[in-house]
Structure formats: C-alpha cells, structure tokens
Design a protein around this motif. Structure first.
Motif, mmCIF file in Angstrom:
data_model
loop_
_atom_site.group_PDB
_atom_site.id
_atom_site.type_symbol
_atom_site.label_atom_id
_atom_site.label_comp_id
_atom_site.label_asym_id
_atom_site.label_seq_id
_atom_site.Cartn_x
_atom_site.Cartn_y
_atom_site.Cartn_z
ATOM 1 N N LYS A 277 2.532 13.531 -14.546
ATOM 2 C CA LYS A 277 2.916 13.769 -13.151
ATOM 3 C C LYS A 277 1.655 13.934 -12.279
ATOM 4 O O LYS A 277 1.574 13.389 -11.179
ATOM 5 N N ASN A 278 0.688 14.668 -12.809
ATOM 6 C CA ASN A 278 -0.559 14.856 -12.036
ATOM 7 C C ASN A 278 -1.267 13.527 -11.800
ATOM 8 O O ASN A 278 -1.837 13.298 -10.738
ATOM 9 N N GLN A 279 -1.225 12.679 -12.810
ATOM 10 C CA GLN A 279 -1.853 11.354 -12.652
ATOM 11 C C GLN A 279 -1.133 10.530 -11.591
ATOM 12 O O GLN A 279 -1.765 9.870 -10.759
ATOM 13 N N ALA A 280 0.196 10.616 -11.631
ATOM 14 C CA ALA A 280 0.987 9.865 -10.644
ATOM 15 C C ALA A 280 0.691 10.365 -9.232
ATOM 16 O O ALA A 280 0.712 9.605 -8.269
ATOM 17 N N GLN A 281 0.428 11.649 -9.140
ATOM 18 C CA GLN A 281 0.108 12.259 -7.834
ATOM 19 C C GLN A 281 -1.089 11.558 -7.169
ATOM 20 O O GLN A 281 -1.137 11.431 -5.955
ATOM 21 N N GLN A 282 -2.013 11.091 -8.003
ATOM 22 C CA GLN A 282 -3.216 10.415 -7.461
ATOM 23 C C GLN A 282 -2.870 9.071 -6.799
ATOM 24 O O GLN A 282 -3.659 8.526 -6.051
ATOM 25 N N GLN A 283 -1.699 8.542 -7.135
ATOM 26 C CA GLN A 283 -1.303 7.226 -6.626
ATOM 27 C C GLN A 283 -0.426 7.324 -5.387
ATOM 28 O O GLN A 283 -0.051 6.310 -4.817
ATOM 29 N N GLU A 284 -0.058 8.523 -5.013
ATOM 30 C CA GLU A 284 1.059 8.667 -4.079
ATOM 31 C C GLU A 284 0.798 8.024 -2.709
ATOM 32 O O GLU A 284 -0.350 7.894 -2.287
ATOM 33 N N PRO A 285 1.868 7.636 -2.029
ATOM 34 C CA PRO A 285 1.720 6.737 -0.869
ATOM 35 C C PRO A 285 1.110 7.342 0.395
ATOM 36 O O PRO A 285 0.415 6.635 1.127
ATOM 37 N N LEU A 286 1.356 8.616 0.665
ATOM 38 C CA LEU A 286 0.918 9.140 1.970
ATOM 39 C C LEU A 286 -0.586 9.405 2.013
ATOM 40 O O LEU A 286 -1.253 9.130 3.013
ATOM 41 N N ILE A 287 -1.121 9.945 0.916
ATOM 42 C CA ILE A 287 -2.565 10.231 0.878
ATOM 43 C C ILE A 287 -3.336 8.915 0.884
ATOM 44 O O ILE A 287 -4.376 8.792 1.537
ATOM 45 N N ARG A 288 -2.787 7.932 0.191
ATOM 46 C CA ARG A 288 -3.399 6.601 0.179
ATOM 47 C C ARG A 288 -3.484 6.039 1.609
ATOM 48 O O ARG A 288 -4.512 5.531 2.035
ATOM 49 N N PHE A 289 -2.407 6.166 2.326
ATOM 50 C CA PHE A 289 -2.343 5.682 3.704
ATOM 51 C C PHE A 289 -3.318 6.486 4.574
ATOM 52 O O PHE A 289 -4.019 5.946 5.439
ATOM 53 N N GLN A 290 -3.391 7.788 4.302
ATOM 54 C CA GLN A 290 -4.294 8.629 5.096
ATOM 55 C C GLN A 290 -5.755 8.201 4.905
ATOM 56 O O GLN A 290 -6.536 8.162 5.863
ATOM 57 N N LYS A 291 -6.098 7.859 3.670
ATOM 58 C CA LYS A 291 -7.470 7.388 3.402
ATOM 59 C C LYS A 291 -7.761 6.146 4.234
ATOM 60 O O LYS A 291 -8.854 5.981 4.780
ATOM 61 N N LEU A 292 -6.780 5.253 4.316
ATOM 62 C CA LEU A 292 -6.952 4.043 5.118
ATOM 63 C C LEU A 292 -7.187 4.407 6.587
ATOM 64 O O LEU A 292 -8.100 3.892 7.230
ATOM 65 N N LEU A 293 -6.354 5.312 7.089
ATOM 66 C CA LEU A 293 -6.477 5.694 8.504
ATOM 67 C C LEU A 293 -7.830 6.337 8.796
ATOM 68 O O LEU A 293 -8.422 6.122 9.850
ATOM 69 N N ARG A 294 -8.306 7.141 7.842
ATOM 70 C CA ARG A 294 -9.622 7.778 8.037
ATOM 71 C C ARG A 294 -10.698 6.700 8.173
ATOM 72 O O ARG A 294 -11.572 6.793 9.032
ATOM 73 N N GLN A 295 -10.582 5.670 7.306
ATOM 74 C CA GLN A 295 -11.592 4.607 7.349
ATOM 75 C C GLN A 295 -11.425 3.697 8.561
ATOM 76 O O GLN A 295 -12.399 3.338 9.216
ATOM 77 N N GLN A 296 -10.193 3.348 8.879
ATOM 78 C CA GLN A 296 -9.957 2.343 9.936
ATOM 79 C C GLN A 296 -9.961 2.934 11.338
ATOM 80 O O GLN A 296 -10.440 2.319 12.267
ATOM 81 N N LEU A 297 -9.365 4.121 11.469
ATOM 82 C CA LEU A 297 -9.188 4.676 12.818
ATOM 83 C C LEU A 297 -9.913 6.005 13.002
ATOM 84 O O LEU A 297 -9.719 6.687 14.007
ATOM 85 N N GLY A 298 -10.687 6.408 12.011
ATOM 86 C CA GLY A 298 -11.402 7.679 12.104
ATOM 87 C C GLY A 298 -10.472 8.881 12.193
ATOM 88 O O GLY A 298 -10.759 9.867 12.872
ATOM 89 N N TRP A 299 -9.348 8.779 11.507
ATOM 90 C CA TRP A 299 -8.337 9.862 11.506
ATOM 91 C C TRP A 299 -8.976 11.165 11.039
ATOM 92 O O TRP A 299 -9.707 11.187 10.047
ATOM 93 N N THR A 300 -8.721 12.272 11.763
ATOM 94 C CA THR A 300 -9.388 13.551 11.436
ATOM 95 C C THR A 300 -8.383 14.589 10.942
ATOM 96 O O THR A 300 -7.169 14.438 11.133
ATOM 97 N N ASP A 301 -8.923 15.677 10.369
ATOM 98 C CA ASP A 301 -8.062 16.784 9.919
ATOM 99 C C ASP A 301 -7.297 17.376 11.100
ATOM 100 O O ASP A 301 -6.127 17.758 10.973
ATOM 101 N N THR A 302 -7.965 17.450 12.235
ATOM 102 C CA THR A 302 -7.307 18.032 13.418
ATOM 103 C C THR A 302 -6.110 17.166 13.826
ATOM 104 O O THR A 302 -5.024 17.683 14.117
#
Ligand SMILES: Cc1ncc(C[n+]2csc(CCOP(=O)(O)OP(=O)(O)O)c2C)c(N)n1
Ligand SMILES: [Mg+2]
Length: 359
Positions: A277-302
């Motif tokens: 389950k912990n391994q599957a957690q690393q694949q999950e869809p929302l965090i993956r998408f968030q990483k993309l947004l951080r790179q593409q749009l400079g998405w911040t914690d705020t």
C-alpha cells in the motif's frame, strides 16, 4: 501430438504520459496542457478528495451510512467526467463521485444517497443512471442503452464503469459479447484497484491483464495507468469518439490501487500488505499532478493551501445542505417497486408501521 505453437502473446502495454515524478513521458494533446484546463482538472481532483474525506468523517460521526471511498482512484472518474459529452449516457458504479460531480450532481445528493435516501440518486442528467451497487449489473444496462442509441442512429456513447472483481461476473462478459456482436457504441472502464473487498487480483483471475478480456468479445481492449489523469483523458476521448462514430466498443482497464478500505464497513489492515500500500501511495494521481503543476506553472504551497481552504468551504455548504434535508420516510423502501407487494414484503411493511420506530 498437437503443439500449441501459437501460445498467446497478449501485448497490452500500459499507456502512460505523466510519470510518477510528474514529468511527461509520452506525447500529450496540446489542449490538455493548457493552463486553464490543468487548473480546472487539478481543482476537481482535490474537490473530489476533500469531499471524500468529509464523507468518511460524516460516516464516522453517525451522520452518513456506509460509504465507499474513492481515495487514490479519483483520476479515473475525473477523466471520465471531463471526457463525456453532455448527451452521452453515463452508467456509473459506486466509486464514481468525481464524474458524477462533473455531470452536475450536487454533493448534497451524493451524501443523501449514501445517507440511505435513494432520492439522492436522481440529481443527475436525465439520461444518466444512478450508481449501481450490485456489481457488474450496470454493464448490461449500459449495453442496453448503447443498443437503443444505435437503433436510433444517435451519435452518442454509453459509458459504464466497474471494478476488477466485477469483471469476473457473467453480466460483464455477456454485455461485452453483445457490444462486440452488435457493434455497440459502448465504453466500459474497469477501475482495477487490485482488490475486490479482501480478494486480491491474483485470486480474482488468471488473466495477465483485464484488458485482454476484450479479445473474446471481439472488441478493442486498452490498458492505461489509472493514476495518470492525462493518459486516461487521451484513451477515453479516443474510445468515446470511436463509439460515437460507429467504430464499436472499447474496454479500458485503468490500473490503480485502492488506498482506502473497501467501504467504511471494512478494515483493510486485516488483509492488505502495508508495504504494498505504501508503494502504491508513491504512484497516486494527485501528488503526481501536483509535481507537474509545480514544474509547469510554479504552483506553490500557499496556492495549494488556498485551494484546499476554498474547496473545504464549498464542501461545508453542501454538507450543511445535506444535513438539513428532511429525513426519508422508511415506507419509501416499499414503494415504487411493485404494483402489488409480495406477501413477505407486505408483512414487513405492516411490522414497520406497527413499530413506527423512526418517529
Ligand atoms: C452481485 C453482487 N454480489 C456481491 C456483492 C457484494 N460486493 C460489493 S462490492 C464487492 C467487490 C467488488 O470489487 P470490485 O469489482 O473490484 O470493485 P471495487 O469495490 O474494488 O471498486 C462485492 C463482492 C454485490 N454488491 N453485488
Ligand atoms: Mg476492485
């Protein structure tokens, strides 16, 4: 002696264009990369997740009935909601909150349904179906809808969803067979979350993939990363377009992991492997998408905190609307099914009225 030299080669590669590091790893339609769309999709994924969390909290505090969470599987249903056209027909199962919300169903209605009041099922576009709880039945309903669409020469698709466990049932195979032989405008999406309650996929089927179940029906089978919103969009749009343009049915296996108990009546720690389950957690869809947004749009914690705060406020309004709904009349469960109640149900109804335990 006969030699089976043709031993099957079942090549169903897993489509993926956004990897778990949030990087593009294959071509993606330009329209899916537009900032407005990225933000709308990302917002909806979080809306679904926070709504889901709130629903579980309501159940834990005695304010909702048994509830089936969609944690970790949000991308599949969200991509369905974003891919369907308004006049397509959606025939959902019970983990389709993300698509239902996009179809226009209000959160209060989803809560009303899980609160035990069937009227919550009817707040959807008129051609869509309520969530199906008996597993796999809905695929036959969707095949029926697709037959009607075809007979009426309507350029619309029917789309239905089910779980990996449901793909073992007769209804599933029967519906797929019909979709193949009648060349129906049907798309079936399997949410392969690796579990059917406590039964793991390895005990569910000897098939290497679920997509290959399309072969016997003579329809197209596709396997896609169910944690990759963008691959899901690409595959779904193509399958729906095929259906609408008379090219026949598609079976889509979306591979993901159930990061939650089966329902609030379950405890997966009693049977699931925590490491897996912990391994599957690393694949999950929302965090993956968030990483993309951080790179593409400079998405911040705020920005993330603000988004979550706004969504929580919206959800609370819906929760309050749900909690203010009049309680359903228990007699409703005896209405609308039979013109004349069978004797056993008539006895039960009489007992209910005698006890009047809801007053
Ligand atoms: C016809 C029928 N048989 C049994 C059940 C009880 N049941 C509810 S969910 C479930 C497992 C479904 O697993 P899967 O199809 O993988 O979907 P998931 O819940 O994992 O999304 C079962 C057996 C049911 N709802 N309907
Ligand atoms: Mg499952």
């Amino acid at each position: 002696m006969v030699t089976f030299a043709h031993a099957q080669t079942l090549n169903y590669p897993l489509h993926q264009c956004l990897n778990p590091q949030g990087q593009w790893c294959d071509t993606v339609d330009n329209t899916l990369q537009q900032p407005d769309f990225l933000l709308a999709a990302y917002t909806h994924l979080w809306r679904t997740r926070l709504f889901d969390q709130r629903a579980i909290a309501l159940q834990r505090t005695g304010q909702l009935g048994t509830y089936a969470s969609c944690l970790g599987q949000e991308a599949i249903s969200a991509a369905i909601g974003f891919s369907l056209q308004p006049n397509d027909v959606f025939v959902p199962y019970y983990r389709d909150q993300a698509a239902q919300l996009l179809r226009g169903t209000k959160m209060r209605s989803i809560l009303q349904f899980w609160g035990g009041d069937e009227w919550g099922s009817f707040d959807a576009p008129s051609q869509d179906f309520p969530s199906c709880i008996p597993i796999a039945n809905q695929i036959t309903h969707a095949a029926g809808v697709a037959t009607a669409l075809k007979l009426k020469h309507q350029k619309q698709a029917a789309l239905s969803t089910c779980g990996d466990g449901a793909s073992s049932r007769g209804d599933f195979y029967e519906a797929l067979n019909l979709a193949g032989v009648w060349h129906l405008p049907l798309v079936v999406v399997i949410n392969n979350n690796q579990w059917a309650i406590s039964v793991p996929l390895s005990q569910q089927t000897a098939c290497e993939t679920l997509a290959q179940k399309a072969i016997a029906a003579g329809i197209l089978g596709v396997r896609v990363d169910g944690n990759d919103f963008f691959s899901l969009m690409m595959v779904l749009q193509e399958a729906l377009q095929r259906a609408r343009t008379g090219k026949g049915a598609t079976l889509i296996e979306a591979v993901t992991y159930r990061l939650c108990d089966h329902t609030t009546a379950d405890d997966m720690s009693r049977y699931a492997n925590l490491d897996e389950k912990n391994q599957a957690q690393q694949q999950e869809p929302l965090i993956r998408f968030q990483k993309l947004l951080r790179q593409q749009l400079g998405w911040t914690d705020t920005q993330q905190q603000q988004l979550e705060q706004t969504l929580r406020q919206d959800i609370e309004l819906e929760v309050n609307a749900y909690l203010s709904l009049p309680k359903p009349n228990p007699d409703d469960m005896f209405r609308h099914l039979y013109s004349e109640l069978p004797t056993d149900l008539a006895h039960q109804r009489a007992a209910l009225w005698q006890a009047k335990s809801w007053e």
